[in-house]
Structure formats: structure tokens, C-alpha cells
Design a protein around this motif. Structure first.
Motif, mmCIF file in Angstrom:
data_model
loop_
_atom_site.group_PDB
_atom_site.id
_atom_site.type_symbol
_atom_site.label_atom_id
_atom_site.label_comp_id
_atom_site.label_asym_id
_atom_site.label_seq_id
_atom_site.Cartn_x
_atom_site.Cartn_y
_atom_site.Cartn_z
ATOM 1 N N SER A 1 -48.591 6.601 -14.598
ATOM 2 C CA SER A 1 -47.689 6.020 -13.609
ATOM 3 C C SER A 1 -47.420 4.567 -13.963
ATOM 4 O O SER A 1 -48.289 3.861 -14.478
ATOM 5 N N GLY A 2 -46.187 4.114 -13.724
ATOM 6 C CA GLY A 2 -45.835 2.718 -13.977
ATOM 7 C C GLY A 2 -45.296 2.454 -15.366
ATOM 8 O O GLY A 2 -44.961 1.312 -15.681
ATOM 9 N N LYS B 1 -51.372 0.928 -5.350
ATOM 10 C CA LYS B 1 -49.929 0.726 -5.470
ATOM 11 C C LYS B 1 -49.366 1.613 -6.577
ATOM 12 O O LYS B 1 -49.149 1.180 -7.709
ATOM 13 N N ARG B 2 -49.142 2.868 -6.240
ATOM 14 C CA ARG B 2 -48.524 3.806 -7.164
ATOM 15 C C ARG B 2 -47.833 4.897 -6.363
ATOM 16 O O ARG B 2 -48.099 5.090 -5.173
ATOM 17 N N LYS C 1 -56.283 3.055 8.604
ATOM 18 C CA LYS C 1 -57.503 3.379 7.867
ATOM 19 C C LYS C 1 -57.176 3.940 6.487
ATOM 20 O O LYS C 1 -57.821 3.610 5.489
ATOM 21 N N ILE C 2 -56.136 4.771 6.449
ATOM 22 C CA ILE C 2 -55.772 5.401 5.181
ATOM 23 C C ILE C 2 -54.996 4.444 4.283
ATOM 24 O O ILE C 2 -55.181 4.430 3.063
ATOM 25 N N SER C 3 -54.138 3.628 4.886
ATOM 26 C CA SER C 3 -53.308 2.725 4.076
ATOM 27 C C SER C 3 -54.158 1.770 3.245
ATOM 28 O O SER C 3 -53.746 1.343 2.163
ATOM 29 N N GLY D 1 -46.589 6.048 -1.251
ATOM 30 C CA GLY D 1 -46.419 5.058 -2.308
ATOM 31 C C GLY D 1 -45.002 4.942 -2.837
ATOM 32 O O GLY D 1 -44.766 4.193 -3.783
ATOM 33 N N ASP D 2 -44.050 5.658 -2.233
ATOM 34 C CA ASP D 2 -42.662 5.592 -2.694
ATOM 35 C C ASP D 2 -41.982 4.373 -2.077
ATOM 36 O O ASP D 2 -41.658 4.353 -0.892
ATOM 37 N N THR D 3 -41.729 3.357 -2.890
ATOM 38 C CA THR D 3 -41.142 2.117 -2.394
ATOM 39 C C THR D 3 -39.623 2.199 -2.264
ATOM 40 O O THR D 3 -39.005 1.324 -1.659
#
Length: 309
Positions: free
Chosen positions: A98-99, A268-269, A261-263, A247-249
Motif C-alpha cells: 500500500s502507498g 493511515k492506509r 476506540k477503533i479509530s 482508511g479511504d481518504t
């Protein structure tokens, strides 16, 4: 003006991909502009960006001046050995992280294809069979011969390659299997960025989604099958029905609005992974099934989610 004649080792390529290789260091956006504004013609005629070059075509490049601010810097290509999922004399299937972009352009000096060519210098021919978004990880197919590339493209057009992805989406997925058939079209933002949207007048697109498991009401792990290959198809289809990929920006939601809690656990992917490929080998006719395990950051998140959901 520069005239280039298409020979047997060049035909079948899309015009934009051909120009990206010929015009080293020129941003992809500028290549598109050259084609749109008639600074590039084929057989002295204006053609579409997606035009596939034919044997003996003459490609004319009338102007190649790039503003200094648009020229790529530090364009030295660094060879890179990617994790190999399958390789023989005809095909190379790698695990793309990724990236990492699949090719250079649009402000990126180089991508996977340029790095692989630099690493496999003994191969006179290496081309991408298909593409993955920069933020998507997983299986990416490259061809080592022109005949193999054309045969694989034919399989893609005839939907003879079973491509499956794993995605983590926001929300609780309810149906065990669901089809999404919404046409898609591309559009340009005010900043010049290309995006995709659901549009009844767009190109037909078909995605099938299978539920793997739910993590409470917060998110779900799904397997995605592609029956068409539109740009950003999975991301836009899932987002359009209220299940954007974590993670979809571009098409997702701000993580600050997500379960707190999950965030905090989410790196960052984009949590979309090209998981498996099933097809018959274009040269040997051997049936292949190639599988890529989830990357560590993806699988580790699932372990943590299992502990709190």
C-alpha cells in the motif's frame, strides 16, 4: 515534431502508457493535456487517450515543453525487489505494498513498473497487465513478453481472470452476498484531481460482495469480486451504498467521526487488498490460483478488532 512508427514490440499499448515511457519525466497530467490539445496525433489524426496503438501507426509529437514547476525532481529510478507471488518465463506476479504507485506520473518520479524494470534489467520486456490504486495492496500482474501481455488483456476483456479483494468497510454488512450494478463516470475536481462517481450515464460497472465477518456494528470484513474493471470501482461502489472502505481518504469518512476506540487502532492506509487471482496461463494453459495473505498492518488490525468487538 517527432514521428514514431509502431513496430511489433510496441503495438497493443494504450497511447497514454506509450507516451509515458517515451516522454521520460513528463507528468501524466501533461501527457493527457498534450493528447487533448492535439499536440499528439496518430496517423495525423486526433485520438482518444485510451486508443490502442496498431502495427505501423505513426505517432506524431508536435510539442513537448513542460513548465519548470511541473518537471519531476530526483527522478533517478531506484531498483526494488518486490515480494514475488508467482514467476515463470512469461509472467511475474508481485505483492504491491500500500502507498506505492504502479507507475510514475502526476508528481511521482517512478512507480512499481519502473523499479521492477530497473531490478530485472536482463528482461528486455516488462509491462503491467493491469493496475492497482496507489493505496491498494496486493497482487499485481506483469508480462515478460508482448504476446503474453496481449493474451492477458484479452482475458481481462473477456472476464476470464477471477480477481478478488478483501476490504474492511465501515458499518455492519447484512447480506451474505450482494451485487452492486451502478454505472460510473470520471470527473475532475477544482484542484485538477480525477475522481469517479455513480452516474446513470456512465460506464457499466458490476461488483459482487461476500460477507466474511462482522466486527460488531462498527465495521465488516468482506470479499469483493470484480466483473468489470473501472477506475476506483470497488471504493466508489462500496461508498455509494453506505459502506466506505476504512482508511479511504477520497471516498470514505473522516476517522474522527468513526468509533473512537477503533479509530485509534487504524493506521493511515486504505484497507483494501488484492487477495487472489484465478486464471488459465496464456502460454501453458495451466490453471493458476495465486493468493496473497493480508499485510501485517491489515491482519494486526483485525486481531485487535476481534478483541474489542
Amino acid at each position: 515534431m517527432k514521428n514514431l512508427t509502431i513496430t511489433e514490440d510496441l503495438y497493443g499499448q494504450r497511447l497514454d502508457n506509450f507516451l509515458l515511457k517515451i516522454c521520460k519525466g513528463v507528468p501524466k497530467s501533461h501527457i493527457y493535456k498534450m493528447i487533448r490539445t492535439r499536440y499528439v496525433k496518430v496517423n495525423n489524426k486526433k485520438v482518444d487517450i485510451n486508443y490502442r496503438l496498431q502495427l505501423s501507426d505513426i505517432v506524431s509529437i508536435f510539442q513537448l515543453s513542460v513548465p519548470a514547476s511541473s518537471r519531476l525532481q530526483n527522478s533517478k529510478i531506484l531498483p526494488r525487489k518486490f515480494s514475488v507471488a508467482y514467476e515463470d518465463d512469461y509472467l511475474l506476479v508481485i505483492n504491491k505494498p500500500s502507498g506505492v504507485a504502479v507507475h510514475g506520473g502526476s508528481g511521482i518520479s517512478f512507480g512499481v513498473i519502473e523499479q521492477v524494470r530497473e531490478y530485472y534489467k536482463e528482461n528486455s520486456f516488462l509491462e503491467l497487465v493491469h493496475r492497482l490504486d496507489r493505496d491498494t495492496s496486493g497482487l499485481l500482474i506483469l508480462a515478460k513478453k508482448r504476446s503474453t501481455l496481449l493474451a492477458m488483456h484479452s482475458k481481462l476483456r473477456d472476464r476470464l481472470i477471477d480477481k478478488r479483494y478483501v476490504a474492511l468497510v465501515h458499518g455492519r454488512w447484512l447480506n451474505q452476498r450482494q451485487h452492486i450494478k451502478s454505472s460510473l463516470s470520471k470527473w475532475i475536481t477544482k484542484t485538477g484531481e480525477r475522481r469517479v462517481k455513480v452516474d446513470p450515464n456512465g460506464q457499466e460497472a458490476h461488483t459482487a460482495v461476500n460477507l466474511i465477518r462482522n466486527y460488531g456494528d462498527s465495521c465488516s470484513l468482506v470479499e469483493v469480486e470484480l466483473y468489470s474493471g473501472r477506475t476506483h470501482q470497488i471504493r466508489v461502489h462500496l461508498s455509494s451504498i453506505g459502506f466506505p472502505i476504512v482508511g479511504d481518504t477520497k471516498y470514505g469518512i473522516d476517522l474522527s467521526l468513526f468509533n473512537e476506540k477503533i479509530s485509534k487502532l487504524v493506521s493511515k492506509r486504505l484497507f483494501l487488498h488484492a487477495h487472489s487471482l484465478i486464471f488459465s496461463h496464456p502460454n501453458t494453459e495451466k490453471n493458476l490460483k495465486i493468493v496473497s495473505d493480508l499485510p501485517n498492518d491489515f491482519s494486526n488490525l483485525l486481531i485487535k478488532l476481534d478483541g474489542i468487538c
